[in-house]
Motif scaffolding. Structure first.
Motif, PDB file in Angstrom:
ATOM      1  N   UNK A   1       0.848  -1.175   0.000  1.00 34.41           N
ATOM      2  CA  UNK A   1       0.000   0.000   0.000  1.00 34.41           C
ATOM      3  C   UNK A   1       0.892   1.236   0.000  1.00 34.41           C
ATOM      4  N   UNK A   2       0.687   2.084  -0.997  1.00 32.25           N
ATOM      5  CA  UNK A   2       1.489   3.287  -1.114  1.00 32.25           C
ATOM      6  C   UNK A   2       0.961   4.415  -0.242  1.00 32.25           C
ATOM      7  N   UNK A   7      -3.216   7.748   2.631  1.00 28.40           N
ATOM      8  CA  UNK A   7      -3.900   9.040   2.767  1.00 28.40           C
ATOM      9  C   UNK A   7      -5.386   8.873   2.452  1.00 28.40           C
ATOM     10  N   UNK A   8      -5.674   8.200   1.348  1.00 28.78           N
ATOM     11  CA  UNK A   8      -7.067   7.965   0.936  1.00 28.78           C
ATOM     12  C   UNK A   8      -7.843   7.224   2.020  1.00 28.78           C
ATOM     13  N   UNK A   9      -7.243   6.183   2.579  1.00 23.67           N
ATOM     14  CA  UNK A   9      -7.886   5.396   3.622  1.00 23.67           C
ATOM     15  C   UNK A   9      -8.171   6.245   4.858  1.00 23.67           C
ATOM     16  N   UNK A  42      -0.061  16.929   5.680  1.00 22.60           N
ATOM     17  CA  UNK A  42       1.405  16.935   5.603  1.00 22.60           C
ATOM     18  C   UNK A  42       1.907  15.782   4.735  1.00 22.60           C
ATOM     19  N   UNK A  43       1.260  14.632   4.845  1.00 21.89           N
ATOM     20  CA  UNK A  43       1.637  13.489   4.004  1.00 21.89           C
ATOM     21  C   UNK A  43       1.332  13.776   2.538  1.00 21.89           C
ATOM     22  N   UNK A  44       0.255  14.497   2.285  1.00 18.58           N
ATOM     23  CA  UNK A  44      -0.082  14.867   0.909  1.00 18.58           C
ATOM     24  C   UNK A  44       0.990  15.780   0.323  1.00 18.58           C
ATOM     25  N   UNK A  45       1.453  16.731   1.105  1.00 14.74           N
ATOM     26  CA  UNK A  45       2.532  17.621   0.646  1.00 14.74           C
ATOM     27  C   UNK A  45       3.782  16.798   0.349  1.00 14.74           C
TER      28      UNK A  45
END
Length: 118
Positions: A1-2, A7-9, A42-45
Motif C-alpha cells: 500500500x502506497x 492518505x485515501x484510507x 502533511x503526508x499529501x505535501x
C-alpha cells in the motif's frame, strides 16, 4: 500500500466518523480527526514533492476535487428532495388505501378543539 492509498484510507475513515457523528447529532468540532487531517495534509505535501508536483498542479488537484464535491453535493441535495417527496407520496398513498378500507378520509382531518366534540 502506497502513501497515496494510506492518505485515501485515512480521509475516508475521517469522513465516515464525521458522517456517523452527524447522524447521531454530535458536534464534530475538536474531534481527534482534526489532528489526523493535519497529518494527512502533511503526508499529501510529502507525496506531491515526491511526485514532483508544482504548486499549479496542486491547485489543479484542488479545483478538480472542488468540482467533484460540488457535483456530489448537488446530487445529495437532489436525493434529499426526492426522499422528502417520496415520503409525502407514501403518506398520501397510505391515506388513500386506508380511506378505501375504512371509508374515513384522513386528509384535512384535525383534532377537535374540545373534548366534547369527539
Amino acid at each position: 500500500m502506497g502513501l497515496e492509498d494510506v492518505i485515501e484510507t485515512l480521509l475516508r475513515q475521517i469522513a465516515e466518523k464525521e458522517m456517523e457523528a452527524k447522524a447521531a447529532g454530535v458536534d464534530t468540532s475538536g474531534m481527534d480527526s482534526d489532528e489526523i487531517m493535519e497529518e494527512t495534509a502533511e503526508a499529501t505535501v510529502a507525496l506531491w514533492r515526491k511526485e514532483g508536483k508544482s504548486l499549479e498542479d496542486a491547485h489543479a488537484d484542488f479545483a478538480k476535487v472542488s468540482a467533484q464535491h460540488f457535483k456530489v453535493a448537488r446530487e445529495a441535495a437532489y436525493l434529499s428532495v426526492k426522499k422528502r417527496s417520496i415520503r409525502i407520496a407514501l403518506q398520501i398513498y397510505e391515506e388513500d388505501k386506508l380511506e378505501k378500507q375504512t371509508g374515513v378520509r384522513l386528509k384535512g382531518w384535525s383534532l377537535p378543539a374540545e373534548h366534547k366534540d369527539f
